[in-house]
Enzyme design. Structure first.
Site, mmCIF file in Angstrom:
data_model
loop_
_atom_site.group_PDB
_atom_site.id
_atom_site.type_symbol
_atom_site.label_atom_id
_atom_site.label_comp_id
_atom_site.label_asym_id
_atom_site.label_seq_id
_atom_site.Cartn_x
_atom_site.Cartn_y
_atom_site.Cartn_z
ATOM 1 C CB VAL A 1 -4.657 6.516 -1.117
ATOM 2 C CG1 VAL A 1 -4.620 8.039 -1.104
ATOM 3 C CG2 VAL A 1 -4.358 6.002 -2.512
ATOM 4 C CG HIS A 2 -1.556 3.202 3.439
ATOM 5 N ND1 HIS A 2 -0.336 2.615 3.174
ATOM 6 C CD2 HIS A 2 -1.277 4.443 3.910
ATOM 7 C CE1 HIS A 2 0.636 3.457 3.488
ATOM 8 N NE2 HIS A 2 0.095 4.576 3.925
ATOM 9 C CG ASP A 3 -7.242 3.008 4.855
ATOM 10 O OD1 ASP A 3 -6.413 2.117 5.096
ATOM 11 O OD2 ASP A 3 -7.561 3.879 5.686
ATOM 12 C CB THR B 1 -0.957 0.028 1.203
ATOM 13 O OG1 THR B 1 -0.200 0.061 2.429
ATOM 14 C CG2 THR B 1 -1.867 -1.196 1.200
#
Length: 314
Positions: free
Chosen positions: A237-239, A191
């Site tokens: 933007v990991h999520d 991520t």
């Protein structure tokens, strides 16, 4: 309509980008949100979710109150230096305590309502683990789980060995890794490459479909990432990447392994997988085998993110 998703999050900047992606996407349909502690308190997370749903005109989506603290019993530690004091960078959502939360266990009714429901968990795993402890048979009906957490064979972002979601409640993370089946795990080592550059942010902003993105990601980049990682080219933007995987599974390459989480000591929150390609995998106390993302196709990420956020073809 797209894939039905039940979203678990500790809604700060990154979670909000993920939910904005879902709102604009034709491939994902969020049917409920569980608001938990994490980036900010559960109370603030709830306020942030309500604010976002009002901004996009989706107040019909039920918001359920999740966990307030981890299964370790510790007082949660929040990270205002990352997401800002309210969790949304420069934005201060108005108070909305008058809006009632659905009872957490309303989640069960939602799960039973849909035959092919996907759960996306991008925050601490306390609420999700609670469901596995109380309703194991019901949870077997979930189509798949998309989870942001862990860091395999790379440094963590909270300690030298641990990623934030696994570290904050390693007990819950270990329960989920032990009992969940059909898991697609998106760890930090993948991520962190889901970078949205300032140029991308400005282009999305110019198209006007997602006006919240610029203030959020400008803050994320200028106030946190540039200070912590001076040579980084944008905000990870990991999520959002985790949620994007629901719509486009080939956005990442996956490796199949059982996963465990270290619960105590100096290695608390450590992600453990079996990456020994010359050995057969150990049984790992009967744990299921998960799909762990080990690389990301950035071009696919770029195309999907920009197309969804602008309405144009990339």
């Amino acid at each position: 309509m797209g894939q039905k998703v039940l979203f678990f999050g500790d809604v700060g900047i990154d979670d909000t980008i993920a939910l904005l992606f879902a709102y604009l996407s034709e491939g994902v349909d969020v049917i409920g949100i569980v608001a938990c502690y994490g980036n900010v308190s559960k109370k603030q997370t709830t306020r942030n979710v309500r604010y976002l749903l009002e901004e996009v005109g989706r107040t019909d989506i039920p918001v359920m109150g999740g966990a307030e603290k981890p299964m370790t019993g510790e007082v949660p530690i929040y990270y205002p230096n990352v997401h800002g004091p309210e969790g949304l960078g420069p934005i201060t959502p108005p108070p909305n305590e008058a809006a009632p939360l659905e009872n957490f266990f309303q989640v069960i009714s939602l799960i039973e309502e849909y035959d092919d429901l996907v759960i996306v968990n991008v925050g601490r795993m306390t609420s999700l683990a609670t469901l596995f402890l109380l309703y194991p048979d019901t949870m077997k009906g979930i189509k798949s789980f998309y989870i942001m957490g862990g860091a395999f064979n790379v440094p963590g972002n909270v300690t030298p060995s641990a990623e934030a979601n696994f570290y904050a409640d390693p007990v819950a993370a270990n329960i989920v890794m032990k009992y969940a089946e059909r898991v697609f795990l998106f760890p930090l080592n993948v991520t962190e490459h889901a970078i949205v550059t300032p140029g991308m942010v400005n282009y999305v902003h110019a198209k006007g479909k997602a006006p919240l993105i610029k203030p959020l990601l400008d803050y994320y980049y200028e106030e946190f990432y540039k200070k912590m990682v001076p040579d980084i080219e944008g905000s990870p933007v990991h999520d959002a990447l985790t949620l994007m995987g629901v719509e486009k599974k080939d956005i990442c390459t996956f490796y199949r392994t059982r996963v465990a989480v270290e619960i105590t000591g100096e290695a608390r929150g450590l992600s453990i997988g079996d990456f020994r390609k010359s050995f057969e995998q150990d049984e790992f106390d009967g744990r299921p085998i998960h799909s762990v993302a080990i690389s990301m196709n950035y071009f696919t990420f770029y195309q999907l993110f920009m197309s969804t956020m602008t309405g144009e073809t990339f």
